[in-house]
Design a protein around this motif. Structure first.
Motif, short mmCIF file in Angstrom:
data_model
loop_
_atom_site.label_atom_id
_atom_site.label_comp_id
_atom_site.label_asym_id
_atom_site.label_seq_id
_atom_site.Cartn_x
_atom_site.Cartn_y
_atom_site.Cartn_z
N THR B 104 0.60 -1.16 -0.17
CA THR B 104 0.07 -0.20 -0.18
C THR B 104 0.91 1.28 -0.17
N TRP B 105 0.39 1.99 -0.83
CA TRP B 105 1.30 3.45 -0.86
C TRP B 105 0.58 4.44 0.24
N THR B 106 1.53 4.72 0.91
CA THR B 106 1.01 5.84 2.16
C THR B 106 2.48 6.88 2.27
N SER B 107 1.67 8.06 2.70
CA SER B 107 2.57 9.10 2.75
C SER B 107 3.92 8.83 3.62
N ASN B 108 3.75 8.14 4.72
CA ASN B 108 5.09 7.73 5.57
C ASN B 108 6.00 6.93 4.80
N ARG B 109 5.45 5.88 4.03
CA ARG B 109 6.29 4.90 3.35
C ARG B 109 6.98 5.73 2.16
N PHE B 117 7.46 5.38 -4.48
CA PHE B 117 6.25 4.33 -4.97
C PHE B 117 5.86 4.86 -6.51
N VAL B 118 5.76 4.03 -7.61
CA VAL B 118 5.77 4.65 -8.83
C VAL B 118 4.38 4.64 -9.43
N GLY B 119 3.40 3.97 -8.75
CA GLY B 119 2.00 4.08 -9.42
C GLY B 119 1.19 3.05 -8.58
N VAL B 120 -0.19 3.09 -9.00
CA VAL B 120 -1.17 2.10 -8.40
C VAL B 120 -1.28 1.02 -9.41
N THR B 121 -0.95 -0.15 -9.32
CA THR B 121 -1.10 -1.20 -10.15
C THR B 121 -2.57 -1.90 -9.88
N TYR B 122 -2.98 -1.67 -8.71
CA TYR B 122 -4.39 -2.13 -8.44
C TYR B 122 -4.75 -1.41 -6.99
N TYR B 123 -6.09 -0.89 -7.59
CA TYR B 123 -6.96 -0.23 -6.38
C TYR B 123 -7.53 -0.98 -5.61
N ASP B 124 -7.32 -0.91 -4.26
CA ASP B 124 -7.75 -2.41 -3.44
C ASP B 124 -8.44 -1.59 -2.23
N GLY B 125 -9.16 -2.24 -1.20
CA GLY B 125 -9.54 -1.81 -0.23
C GLY B 125 -9.81 -3.03 0.75
N GLN B 126 -9.56 -2.76 2.12
CA GLN B 126 -9.33 -3.85 3.16
C GLN B 126 -10.86 -4.39 3.50
N PRO B 226 -4.33 1.52 -2.19
CA PRO B 226 -3.73 1.66 -3.38
C PRO B 226 -2.52 0.90 -3.42
N LEU B 227 -2.48 -0.12 -4.11
CA LEU B 227 -1.46 -1.20 -4.27
C LEU B 227 -0.29 -0.75 -5.37
N GLY B 228 1.06 -0.71 -5.17
CA GLY B 228 1.91 -0.42 -6.17
C GLY B 228 3.07 -0.89 -6.11
N PRO B 229 3.86 -0.81 -7.05
CA PRO B 229 5.47 -1.23 -6.96
C PRO B 229 6.36 0.21 -6.41
N ALA B 230 7.34 -0.23 -5.60
CA ALA B 230 8.31 0.66 -5.31
C ALA B 230 9.77 0.83 -5.68
N VAL B 231 10.37 1.45 -5.65
CA VAL B 231 11.78 1.70 -5.82
C VAL B 231 12.61 2.47 -4.56
N ARG B 232 13.84 2.58 -4.84
CA ARG B 232 14.66 3.09 -3.81
C ARG B 232 14.56 4.68 -4.08
#
Lengths: 395, 342
Positions: B104-109, B117-126, B226-232
């Motif tokens: 999940t893309w969050t401000s803290n992360r 984070f590079v984008g949202v490859t899947y919009y999800d919800g709990q 919002p689930l997505g990939p991340a890089v350094r």
């Protein structure tokens, strides 16, 4: 003076490079410098890399809201508490499992260890099989055995097994009635303390009398009568303030009563039964280490086998037993970090969650290391005191 | 335990890492000849090994798409399965080049963990899942007061769960495990009444339970995931490659470029498709990113466009049968929107 000059004269003629004292001083200084510079290098690198990778660092996060819940909370804790409090909860859970585990492991270990030396063939063989099985299986497997093999196959909450005294057993754990202390129950506590003090006094006087006159006094039964009788009397006098809260069936689980969760139970059983196997061997070695002549001499004096063990063999065996026992206690405490595999919120599990929620791995791992170090040092310190008191008093 | 090993190794790696400025991730990846991609330890539809040991799922396919963009060869990728707890340290310490693990893309992360984070490859919800056979009559999450809830530690899920029960003044008993398989096993064994994670995950996990038909996913969605990939963080070039790989997947779907027709689309005269596939004369959109000009062709040949990736892994072509919903393209009323390549 003169003779020393002559004796030392020979090596000092050579170069100072060959002087063993200067050499050893030089190498010791070198090692210290190398050690400190490598520590400095690592710390410096950590700080620099954290900054370069834009990772927040420092311990400021400990004061922020944790936001997650913990299943076992010995002190008040909600998701609004701080990360620091979450870590304290984890540490307390580790201490609880370590203390409970040490007590149980010691009791089981002593029984098995003495059992291995029993004259009875069956008892001796059962104890040997126990030691060989538990000593040779990794503790993690033993934990899984209890958690997934024993407790998980119990019936669901709605089909709980009813046990005597209003307790229940199901796959969610072990439910016992909880004592609810009403007004005036302080009297029972006072009575209990008084009874213990009196029992101690009786034992002291009985020892004195035995030394002076040789007459014995039934100390054990007197103490039992005091410790049960006095609080019972107080209970009646204060108008029976004790009631019990029995576990009841609710929508999902049993509620009320005292609940021991399966995670705690399986961890406790696994750790203590595993460590007990080692303690049994230590106890056996300790008893074997007491010379046979001691037992024979005691028997010649007319003592029966019980008092021989209690008064002659065990006090001497303890001197051999305690130092390796300390290592087992430390092992048990450290093995409790395997709790993470079955979701018991000990220090490792809680600090791991904190580490992940904040992303501050370096600080998280550092806190864990320090906490376990302090726990182990405290355990060692206590055991060293015990050891000093047990040491042979030379006369 | 493995996560502690990684935690300590990660911490140690931070200590021993050469402090000199390191080369860009793209150069490092090209030099070693493969992309090291962090995925989950096994979540159906996102990243899970199949019976032949090949990683399947949207997240695994995104790794392949990036490998295809960099090398022109989607097989040049190695997968590192990571628990929720291990994932950020693995990326921070350089053990993996890309984290594509239903995160999940969050401000803290995004800000404090050294990630981008590079984008949202899947919009999800709990959501919540319960065993309807054991708990008849429960059809809303608001009836879960007093329940034991299974959850994976170190996730946003764990935090949302606490917030939701607190907000609705309900009690619950958290049963927390570190690894997904442990949570699944505990829920399947009946240790908890409810299981909570992202809804897509619940559908995937339901398939792995001993009797999937007994379990229902409750209707409430209690959070945005919002689930997505991340890089350094701090390597813009590498972040651009990952981000534009994602946009390329979306643009390919929007332009109707599929795995099947990508070769013939190369002859298209539509300037939009020419720019996308690098066939525009003098166009160098791929080269600007540090890639070849036919990078999008390589991506689509390897994994198809976003829509194909979705349907194959979680949609109609998979056992999960999840509808596109908000993950449809913006042209079809969804949220997936790729900025133009030009």
């Amino acid at each position: 003076m003169a003779s020393q000059e002559i004796l030392r004269g020979e090596p000092s003629r050579g170069s100072f490079i060959n002087d063993p004292r200067i050499r050893s001083l030089f190498f010791q200084t070198l090692v210290v410098i190398l050690l400190f510079s490598s520590i400095w290098w690592i710390v410096h690198n950590v700080i620099e890399n954290l900054q370069r990778l834009h990772i927040a660092s420092g311990f400021g996060f400990l004061k922020s809201r944790a936001g997650f819940d913990i299943s076992d909370t010995p002190i008040a804790y909600t998701s609004d508490s701080t990360y620091f409090r979450a870590l304290v909860v984890g540490l307390l859970n580790t201490i609880i499992i370590a203390v409970a585990g040490i007590v149980l492991a010691t009791v089981v270990g002593f029984l098995i260890g003495i059992g291995r030396l029993s004259q009875n063939w069956l008892i001796r063989k059962i104890c040997t099989v126990y030691v060989e099985i538990f000593r040779n299986i990794p503790p993690l497997l033993v934990i899984f055995f209890w958690y997934s093999g024993v407790l998980a196959v119990l019936p669901p909450p709605r089909e709980s097994i009813h046990l005597p005294l209003g307790s229940f057993l199901n796959q969610r754990g072990f439910y016992l009635p909880r004592a609810v202390w009403g007004d005036g129950s302080w009297l029972i506590g006072v009575a209990l303390l008084l009874a213990i003090a009196m029992a101690w006094f009786v034992a002291h006087r009985a020892r004195q009398r035995q030394r002076a006159t040789g007459q014995q006094f039934p100390v054990f039964w007197t103490s039992v009568a005091l410790i049960i009788g006095l609080p019972a009397l107080a209970y009646l006098l204060s108008g029976m303030p004790l009631t019990f809260d029995f576990p009841k069936q609710s929508t999902f689980n049993l509620t009320g009563g005292f609940w021991i969760k399966p995670e705690f139970l399986s961890l406790l059983l696994a750790l203590s039964f595993y460590t007990a196997a080692f303690i049994a061997e230590i106890v056996r070695a300790g008893i074997r280490g007491v010379s046979k002549g001691q037992t024979e001499a005691a028997a010649a004096l007319g003592l029966r086998s019980g008092p021989i063990l209690r008064l002659v063999v065990i006090p001497q065996a303890m001197r051999i037993v305690i130092p390796p026992l300390t290592s087992q206690y430390l092992n048990l405490t450290k093995n409790s970090s395997l709790a993470i595999a079955i979701g018991y919120p000990d220090l490792t599990a809680t600090a791991g969650t904190v580490l992940n929620q904040t992303g501050q791995a370096v600080e998280g791992v550092f806190i864990m290391m320090i906490a376990y170090l302090v726990l182990s040092l405290v355990t060692s310190f206590v055991m060293n005191i015990v050891n000093a008191r047990m040491a042979l008093v030379e006369r | 335990m493995k996560h502690i090993a990684i935690g300590i190794l990660g911490a140690a790696a931070l200590g021993f890492m050469a402090s000199a400025a390191s080369a860009g991730t793209l150069d490092t990846v090209k030099q070693k000849g493969f992309l090291q991609c962090g995925v989950s330890t096994g979540l159906a539809g996102f990243s899970a090994p199949d019976d032949k040991g090949d990683w399947k799922g949207i997240d695994a396919d995104f790794c392949r798409a990036v490998a295809a963009a960099v090398f022109g060869d989607a097989t040049k990728v190695k997968f590192t399965p990571l628990s929720a707890k291990e994932r950020f340290t693995a990326l921070q310490s350089g053990e993996i080049d890309l984290l594509s693990r239903n995160t999940t893309w969050t401000s803290n992360r995004d800000s404090a963990l050294g990630l981008d984070f590079v984008g949202v490859t899947y919009y999800d919800g709990q959501g919540f899942m319960i065993n309807a056979k054991k708990l008849p009559g429960v059809n809303s999450a608001l009836q879960l007061s007093g329940a034991a809830v299974c959850v994976q530690s170190g996730t946003t899920t764990e935090l949302n769960l606490a917030d939701y029960f607190k907000k609705n003044k309900m009690e619950y008993n958290p049963v927390v495990f570190e690894k997904l398989e442990e949570v699944n096993a505990a829920y399947d064994a009946g240790r908890c009444d409810a299981y909570t994670t992202d809804q897509s995950g619940l559908y995937g996990i339901r398939l792995t339970l001993s009797s999937p038909a007994d379990h229902v996913v409750l209707p409430e969605i209690i959070s945005k995931e919002p689930l997505g990939p991340a890089v350094r963080q701090g390597d813009d070039q590498w972040a651009h490659i990952a981000r534009w790989t994602y946009f390329a997947l979306l643009n390919a779907e929007e332009a109707g470029v599929t795995q099947a027709n990508v070769e013939e689309m190369k002859t298209s005269t539509d300037p939009n498709i020419q720019r996308l596939l690098g066939t525009e004369p003098d166009g160098k959109y791929g080269a600007d990113l540090g890639l070849s000009n036919d990078w999008v062709v390589n991506i689509v040949k390897a994994v198809g466009n976003y829509g194909e990736m979705f349907e194959r892994n979680v949609g109609s072509g998979s056992p999960l049968k999840i509808a596109r919903g908000i993950n449809a393209l913006w042209t079809k009323g969804g949220l997936q929107y790729g900025p133009p390549i030009r």
